[in-house]
Design a protein around this motif. Structure first.
Motif, PDB file in Angstrom:
ATOM      1  N   GLU C  11       0.842  -1.191   0.000  1.00 13.46           N
ATOM      2  CA  GLU C  11       0.000   0.000   0.000  1.00 13.46           C
ATOM      3  C   GLU C  11       0.881   1.246   0.000  1.00 13.46           C
ATOM      4  OE1 GLU C  11      -3.292  -0.282   0.110  1.00 13.46           O
ATOM      5  OE2 GLU C  11      -3.417  -2.455   0.484  1.00 13.46           O
ATOM      6  N   VAL C  12       1.878   1.214   0.867  1.00  9.11           N
ATOM      7  CA  VAL C  12       2.796   2.350   0.990  1.00  9.11           C
ATOM      8  C   VAL C  12       3.466   2.630  -0.358  1.00  9.11           C
ATOM      9  CG1 VAL C  12       4.942   3.148   2.070  1.00  9.11           C
ATOM     10  CG2 VAL C  12       3.201   1.961   3.432  1.00  9.11           C
ATOM     11  N   TRP C  13       3.991   1.552  -0.950  1.00  6.27           N
ATOM     12  CA  TRP C  13       4.688   1.739  -2.234  1.00  6.27           C
ATOM     13  C   TRP C  13       3.734   2.283  -3.292  1.00  6.27           C
ATOM     14  CZ3 TRP C  13       6.664  -3.888  -1.406  1.00  6.27           C
ATOM     15  CH2 TRP C  13       7.707  -3.872  -0.459  1.00  6.27           C
ATOM     16  N   ARG C  14       2.515   1.740  -3.299  1.00  5.94           N
ATOM     17  CA  ARG C  14       1.532   2.192  -4.289  1.00  5.94           C
ATOM     18  C   ARG C  14       1.326   3.703  -4.143  1.00  5.94           C
ATOM     19  NH1 ARG C  14      -2.652  -1.463  -3.309  1.00  5.94           N
ATOM     20  NH2 ARG C  14      -1.576  -3.022  -4.566  1.00  5.94           N
ATOM     21  N   LYS C  15       1.151   4.124  -2.895  1.00  6.81           N
ATOM     22  CA  LYS C  15       0.910   5.542  -2.614  1.00  6.81           C
ATOM     23  C   LYS C  15       2.113   6.387  -3.050  1.00  6.81           C
ATOM     24  CE  LYS C  15      -1.218   8.892  -0.101  1.00  6.81           C
ATOM     25  NZ  LYS C  15      -2.524   9.461  -0.269  1.00  6.81           N
ATOM     26  N   LEU C  16       3.306   5.908  -2.663  1.00  7.52           N
ATOM     27  CA  LEU C  16       4.531   6.673  -2.984  1.00  7.52           C
ATOM     28  C   LEU C  16       4.687   6.798  -4.502  1.00  7.52           C
ATOM     29  CD1 LEU C  16       7.121   5.247  -0.416  1.00  7.52           C
ATOM     30  CD2 LEU C  16       5.960   7.459  -0.352  1.00  7.52           C
ATOM     31  N   SER C  17       4.463   5.690  -5.204  1.00  5.99           N
ATOM     32  CA  SER C  17       4.723   5.700  -6.657  1.00  5.99           C
ATOM     33  C   SER C  17       3.697   6.563  -7.386  1.00  5.99           C
ATOM     34  CB  SER C  17       4.668   4.276  -7.209  1.00  5.99           C
ATOM     35  OG  SER C  17       3.367   3.752  -7.012  1.00  5.99           O
ATOM     36  N   ALA C  18       2.592   6.867  -6.697  1.00  2.00           N
ATOM     37  CA  ALA C  18       1.585   7.720  -7.331  1.00  2.00           C
ATOM     38  C   ALA C  18       2.113   9.137  -7.491  1.00  2.00           C
ATOM     39  CB  ALA C  18       0.311   7.721  -6.496  1.00  2.00           C
ATOM     40  N   GLY C  19       2.865   9.602  -6.466  1.00  2.32           N
ATOM     41  CA  GLY C  19       3.298  10.995  -6.496  1.00  2.32           C
ATOM     42  C   GLY C  19       4.710  11.192  -7.009  1.00  2.32           C
TER      43      GLY C  19
END
Lengths: 322, 144, 342, 659
Positions: C11-19
């Motif tokens: 989840e964290v990675w998904r969020k980070l890679s979004a921005g």
């Protein structure tokens, strides 16, 4: 193991004392259990450092290219190393009478990575061969595992464990391993099966990792040019930028340069820091040359010419000749 | 990486032709006014055995979509044996390129004699069509 | 201090890679490298060091510096000012984090390398403390604490089921707030777990060497026969320099295309025969001996003289990768430290 | 930076029609190193060349690119042009924008784009051209003629008369070739033997001509001015010194075989001279058919020979000799008729080939010159002549026209009615082709004076009808079905290349066309030269020819040879391999692939680090090197390079093409 090392030490110290040679190239032990680098011994006293253990895999023969200062050099050669000697002789890069070859029959070297995987979470301290077993010292004590399961891939497909050229054998020959053509070329055959675009995807995934360190070339006994074409600035045959185009250029042209000369020592693949299966590329060429122009094993006879240096009028071709 | 066929894509074909047979064949195609696609660019070499695989890879790197080496028929080499060596060299190279994932149509080798102007024209039309349907070379091309 | 269950890291990675562009150690064919994160990639947080060090993010192996076109007048397009997209690197080991400071001294001190600066400033570094050093790790010799990474924006520590994240810079704080919804507040118990993990890791060193006084000792060794002995084994490949997080020599190449062309900067290796080869063919380092000496003198003598710090972080990559087992650890051991000084 | 001048030729409208010259010039101006661009309607003309010479001086050009026709056409012309302006001739590059552009591309835009690309490529190469210098080579003032037919005989006589030694190699026991088999010759009807025999004698007696009969070419090495040829003297089993040519041996020899000379119409002996006027008039033993060699019994000839000249122990001898020039005059074969069963050849004895008919006409032939039906020895009244048998037949024969059949058939028709008053000739033809001086007239006489009947139509079937033969055909003009009853059918068999022509071509490294006739260097401008300098062609080995043409070509070849042998020395091709010692590893893979043995090894001293070392490197003999470049690819480090086609030049061309 120990008695083998002692045999080597005796051969070396005798040869140096009798001044038969002024340098002996063998192997020694270094800090870690998996490190058995090449050793240069130029006085009898130091011969004691020579060892023979499951990790004495490095091919010593390329160092013979820069031993002009030595009248005669003694070198220990495994099966693959001895074919490297023939490679240099055929390439006229070595005078036979300037080396004394001590044959060391070899039943394969151990892949440290495979061994580490076998002992997850444990720290291996020492590894010694005992017959066809490896005795592995870990924190928990000694454990014994069958050696042949942990051999390097290149050793598992080795067809010449015994030296093909030598002046004296350090110890008795080992039983040659039977390697079927299928197993020898299985990885190549598998790749040949898949669709051309998939195949490119496969290779580009591999070569994406290439850092162009040239270790594969520098370790290769068939790459023995005084100045490699890839190191030349004018003309610049190979861009220094590490683009995929240049990487493929380097790998394909190198493969072409060793075509019919590569004898499958597999050092390129073993030492590739990026873990690229380079031997498959070279084996593909060997497979084709054998198929089109007749079976040929490089590194056996320094007198003959490699397949690309000869022809027959009735040769077949791998392209449309109509 | 599958190559999408581009509409209106005109491939660039580099043709290495030996001076005595294939280059003469190209001239004969000319004197006989046998037209073939203008995509073909000829590099004149004395013999097919002068063609270094590095030249071929270089052409692909620099943006050629197809490369063809044309020489005298085996036995007709002006230099006795040149094309016999070429035959072995390019057999190895061609198989290797395909093994690396380069479509076989992109690199071709043909024997075209000085009296085969018509063959020259049809071979060049052929490789142009082959490569056209493959689309641009994106595999070996330098990304610059 | 925050934390997240390992299971929820994705989840964290998904969020980070979004921005931003998120890079993370990924396993391809058994080799770990920092690759951009995508759904389903084989993330590898166990392997100690990636094959290629993170220096590549600020100092790529190959980069176009400028494009030129010779027409009636010369047109030049500068690439340096185009560098630097918002980037996050997750899972950088402490040794690699400290290598960044060493590289900064080269590229951020005057004259500043613009492209490097932009990339560096637009990147957020999330370090991952080591649990258990390899026998080839000797970062301790260079005052790297393998559990800590002061130079990182965030320090991540593996406490077993969870990863504890501790912001160490404003950039780090920012990122953690961005991740708010996904993170849990860490307890004092977690802080203890982190401390324990760090202590346990420290106790795991198998290779302990000292570089005390090594620089001074090398001062007199330029002509020492030691190098003669040492270099013989070297096969002159570039592995050690390319996998080294602090090696920073480059070459500049032209890629001319008729009236146009590009100027490219790419990694060079002092091990290569054409290193410092001049146009006329002369080379001040004619044989491999000079080149091998150059590598170790640069790291253990020249650089420290210039910057007061050794240009090695003890990550052990060269020890693991050298095809002939010739590495800096061997040199440090054989020459050994002296009294006092660096 | 080089100062390159680009000169774009219109070649009238040949180029200008498809290439926008203005646009090409504009593009050329922007190319790296180009300082001057100009154009001309005909650059190869005096004015055109003057323009180039002027521009070189005015603009201080140091490289020249001519964009015009193929370099194979005018490279030498323009090399001389730039040389005249003080530049090294090899500073010239040609962009072939005619044969390889304007003539093959219709679309002007595409054509112009390609022309620009070709010019850019030539400019890129030119800027890397270096000065090359030819070296002088000696010439072996001696010629070899392969084939002892009329072509070889004429060539040999002309060369010898010019004062040069000539060896004539003939594979049969006697010279004379095809012409010796003929009876009369068109269009004058003078007897073949009467005009050939004296020439054969001249050849045998000429002090500068050395006849090597019953011999074949084994191997050809070397290059123009310096060929080394290995000749196989087949064992004749007769000592030429001792033999007086009395003929007793032949008379007594018990074994008989079909005579090649009389195309199987009669038998000859195993020890034989092919025909009465043979030169040398001394027999040879055909071992394949000799009783002694087959069964180890007999030796009759040895017993009867008064001169003790029979030598069964003789073996083939290989002799090598050096020559400056070679004339190939190996002649032709007649077409095999196995695919033409419909004509009943071989099935019915009265169906014969034109060459067999020649023998029947010939006074020294099997019938002493009487035309008799092989089946019953009677005189034929009606004879059908079928033309184009194996010629102009894409389906199962030769696509080409054998050229001589129409004329010799007319001759046969005339001779038939001359020899057999009242006999009638019926000629089935597709077209009658009679180009040549007095040829049409000769053909006219055949039907006007001698009443030959010409029927336009191809024969579908020939089949026996009792004593006689029926020829079935359709009259193409009337469309009527014809069934003609005749006593004899003569097939005008086509002309093939020698069955071993390909083999010989490979030994000489000259090329052949699709039908194995040897290729001339240029169909119009260099008709007697081959692509291999120093090797020339005469007669039917290059393509079907009649006697006048053959003799003319033979003399032309002889003239070319004398021109060559007259030279004080030859200039070597400077485009040869050279070794960069710094890069050479001395592994000699170049030597292995060199077809000329031009590469050898040598040792050099060199500094490595502190000490001097000796090492092996390759060494090129530039006189032997022919410039193929095979070595440059065998050499991995690129240490051996080919001047004029260097790695740098070719890479530059590739890069330029791919821009």
């Amino acid at each position: 193991m120990r008695e083998y090392s002692e045999k080597m030490q005796k051969i070396a110290s005798d040869a140096l004392e009798k001044k038969e040679v002024s340098l002996v190239i063998g192997w020694r032990k270094k800090d870690f259990w998996w490190q058995s680098p090449v050793a240069f011994v130029d006085d009898a006293a130091q011969a004691r450092q020579l060892v023979w253990d499951p990790f004495t895999v490095n091919n010593p023969i390329k160092y013979l290219l820069d031993q002009d200062c030595h009248e005669k050099t003694g070198v220990f050669v495994k099966g693959c190393d001895s074919r490297g000697i023939n490679r240099l002789l055929q390439d006229r890069r070595l005078e036979r009478d300037r080396v004394v070859l001590y044959g060391v029959p070899c039943d394969g070297k151990v892949d440290a990575a495979k061994l580490k995987k076998a002992f997850p979470g444990q720290k291996i301290k020492q590894v010694a061969a005992a017959g066809d077993q490896l005795s592995v010292t870990v924190d928990g004590g000694d454990e014994s595992v069958p050696a042949k399961e942990y051999l390097l891939d290149k050793c598992q497909s080795c067809r010449y464990p015994n030296p093909v050229v030598y002046d004296r054998l350090a110890w008795e020959e080992v039983a040659p391993r039977q390697v079927s053509e299928e197993s020898r070329f299985s990885r190549v055959a598998d790749l040949e099966q898949i669709d051309v675009d998939e195949r490119f995807a496969y290779w580009s995934r591999q070569f994406e990792r290439c850092i162009r360190c040239f270790a594969c070339r520098n370790v290769c006994p068939a790459c023995n040019c005084v100045t490699c074409i890839f190191d030349q600035a004018e003309p610049r045959w190979l861009g220094k930028a590490s683009d995929m185009g240049d990487t493929l250029n380097y790998q394909m042209i190198r493969a072409f340069h060793v075509a019919g000369r590569c004898f499958e020592c597999g050092e390129c693949e073993r030492i590739c820091p990026a873990g690229i299966p380079l031997l498959d590329l070279h084996r593909k060429i060997i497979k084709d040359l054998n198929g089109y122009y007749g079976e040929y094993d490089a590194g056996l006879n320094p007198e003959d010419n490699p397949p690309l240096g000869i022809y027959r009028g009735e040769d077949p071709a791998g392209f449309d000749e109509s | 990486m599958s190559v999408v066929k581009q509409e209106g894509f005109e491939p660039l074909i580099v043709a290495f032709c030996c001076n005595w047979c294939s280059y003469a064949g190209a001239d004969l195609a000319g004197t006989s006014r046998m037209s073939y696609p203008s995509n073909v660019r000829i590099v004149r070499v004395p013999c097919s055995s002068r063609v270094n695989p590095s030249f071929i890879i270089r052409a692909f790197q620099r943006g050629a979509d197809g490369v063809i080496v044309a020489g005298c028929h085996p036995g007709d080499c002006h230099y006795h044996s040149g094309n016999f060596f070429s035959r072995r060299r390019f057999t190895v190279l061609k198989q290797m390129l395909e093994f690396m994932g380069i479509e076989p149509e992109r690199f071709q080798v043909r024997w075209i004699s000085g009296s085969e102007g018509a063959k020259f024209a049809s071979v060049m039309a052929g490789i142009t069509q082959d490569v056209k349907s493959l689309g641009p070379n994106r595999k070996l091309r330098d990304v610059r | 201090m925050k934390k997240v269950a390992k299971a929820n890291l994705v989840e964290v990675w998904r969020k980070l890679s979004a921005g931003a562009k998120l890079y993370i150690p990924v396993d391809t064919d058994g080799v770990a490298n920092f690759l951009s994160w995508q759904e389903g990639v084989a993330v590898d947080l166990e392997t100690l060091n990636t094959f290629v060090p993170p220096k590549k993010f600020f100092y790529p192996q190959t980069e176009t510096i400028l494009r030129y076109e010779i027409g009636d007048e010369l047109k030049i397009e500068d690439f340096a000012c185009q560098a630097g997209e918002n980037t996050i690197i997750f899972g950088v080991r402490p040794c690699d984090v400290s290598s960044m400071a060493l590289m900064d001294r080269v590229y951020l001190e005057d004259p500043v390398d613009e492209a490097y600066r932009r990339r560096r400033e637009s990147t957020t570094v999330i370090a991952l403390g080591c649990k258990d050093p390899d026998e080839t790790c000797f970062c301790q010799a260079f005052d790297v604490d393998l559990g800590k990474a002061p130079g990182a924006d965030i320090l991540a520590t593996d406490t077993g089921e969870e990863i504890v994240l501790n912001a160490q810079s404003a950039k780090g704080e920012e990122l953690l707030t961005l991740l708010d919804g996904l993170l849990i507040e860490a307890t004092s118990g977690d802080e203890n777990k982190v401390r324990d993990a760090q202590d346990k890791a420290k106790s795991g060193y198998e290779t302990v060497v000292s570089v005390q006084g090594l620089m001074e000792k090398l001062d007199g060794m330029f002509e020492d026969p030691y190098w003669e002995k040492l270099y013989k084994r070297c096969i002159a490949c570039g592995t050690c320099t390319f996998v080294c997080p602090t090696c920073h020599c480059f070459d500049v190449q032209e890629y001319p295309t008729g009236n146009r062309g590009e100027r490219i900067r790419c990694w060079d290796a002092c091990m290569f025969s054409d290193f410092t080869q001049m146009a006329g063919g002369h080379n001040p380092r004619p044989t491999q001996k000079e080149r091998v000496r150059q590598r170790f003198m640069h790291k253990l003598n020249y650089y420290p003289h210039q910057h007061g710090e050794y240009a090695c972080v003890g990550c052990g990559r060269c020890v693991r990768k050298c095809p002939v087992n010739l590495d800096i650890l061997e040199v440090i051991k054989e020459i050994g430290g002296g009294a006092g000084g660096l | 930076m080089k100062r390159i001048g680009v000169f774009i030729c219109w070649c009238g409208s040949n180029i200008a029609a498809t290439v926008d010259i203005e646009k090409a010039m504009a593009a050329a101006r922007t190319m790296p190193g180009v300082v001057h661009v100009d154009q001309n309607k005909y650059t190869c003309s005096g004015i055109g060349q003057a323009m180039i010479r002027g521009a070189i001086k005015e603009h201080k050009l140091d490289r020249v690119v001519v964009s015009a026709c193929s370099p194979r056409m005018h490279e030498n012309t323009f090399r001389k042009t730039v040389e005249a302006a003080g530049l090294n001739p090899y500073y010239l590059e040609i962009a072939n924008i005619r044969e390889q552009c304007s003539w093959v591309h219709k679309d002007k835009e595409a054509g112009t784009d390609k022309a620009i690309s070709l010019i850019r490529t030539a400019v890129a190469k030119a800027s890397r051209n270096e000065a090359l210098f030819a070296t002088e080579m000696p010439i072996e003032r001696r010629a070899l003629v392969i084939g002892g037919g009329i072509a070889g005989i004429q060539a040999a006589l002309d060369i010898a008369d010019a004062g040069y030694e000539v060896d004539v190699v003939e594979k049969e026991p006697s010279i004379g070739g095809r012409m010796a088999q003929l009876d009369k010759t068109f269009p004058t009807l003078d007897c073949s033997a009467c005009i050939l025999t004296p020439k054969m004698v001249d050849v045998s007696q000429h002090e500068k001509i050395n006849l090597i009969t019953y011999s074949e070419i084994e191997k050809v090495e070397g290059y123009v001015g310096n060929f080394t040829v290995t000749i196989r003297n087949k064992a004749r089993s007769v000592d030429m010194e001792k033999c007086t040519g009395c003929g007793d041996c032949t008379a007594k020899c018990p074994s008989k075989v079909e005579s090649e000379f009389d195309v199987g119409l009669v038998k000859r002996k195993a020890i034989y001279t092919p025909f009465p006027q043979a030169v040398p008039n001394k027999p040879a033993i055909d071992r394949a058919n000799c009783r002694w060699f087959k069964s180890g019994k007999c030796k009759v000839c040895q017993k009867v020979c008064p001169a003790d000249a029979i030598d069964y122990e003789q073996e083939d001898r290989l002799v090598t000799a050096r020559y400056g020039a070679i004339v190939v005059a190996s002649g032709f074969d007649t077409h095999k008729l196995d695919k033409y069963g419909e004509y009943a050849y071989g099935k019915h004895p009265d169906v014969i080939t034109s060459l067999e008919f020649e023998r029947l006409l010939n006074a020294s032939g099997p019938t002493g010159g009487k035309i008799l039906r092989p089946s019953n020895g009677q005189t034929p009244k009606n004879v059908a002549f079928i033309q184009c048998v194996g010629s102009r037949d894409k389906a199962k024969g030769n696509p080409y026209c054998a050229k001589v059949c129409c004329m010799y058939t007319a001759k046969h028709a005339i001779l038939l009615s001359e020899k057999i008053p009242g006999a009638k000739a019926f000629v089935f033809y597709i077209d009658v082709r009679t180009p040549g001086k007095d040829y049409e007239e000769f053909y006219n006489r055949a039907y006007e004076e001698y009443g030959a009947t010409y029927i336009k139509g191809s024969v579908s079937k020939v089949f026996p009808d009792g004593e006689q033969l029926i020829v079935r055909s359709v009259d193409a003009l009337s469309g009527a079905l014809i069934e003609l009853v005749v006593d004899m059918v003569v097939l005008a068999t086509s002309v093939d290349a020698r069955s071993d022509a390909k083999e010989l071509a490979q030994k000489l490294s000259i090329t052949t066309n699709a039908h194995n006739f040897f290729n001339e260097a240029h169909p119009k401008l260099r008709p007697v030269e081959t692509h291999t300098a120093g090797i020339f062609l005469a007669g039917a080995c290059q393509g079907p020819k009649d006697i006048p043409e053959t003799v003319a070509q033979a003399s032309a070849a002889a003239a070319k040879v004398t021109v060559l042998l007259n030279k004080k020395s030859l200039l070597s091709n400077p485009s040869v391999a050279e070794v960069n010692l710094k890069l050479c590893s001395g592994d000699m893979s170049c030597m292995v692939v060199c077809p000329y043995g031009a590469i050898t090894e040598k040792m050099i001293e060199e500094r490595r680090g502190r000490d001097m070392i000796k090492r092996r490197v390759a060494d090129v003999n530039s006189a032997l090197c022919q410039g193929c470049g095979a070595c440059t690819v065998a050499c991995r480090p690129g240490a051996i390079n080919l001047k004029g086609f260097t790695n740098e030049q070719i890479l530059a061309e590739v890069d330029a093409i791919c821009l």
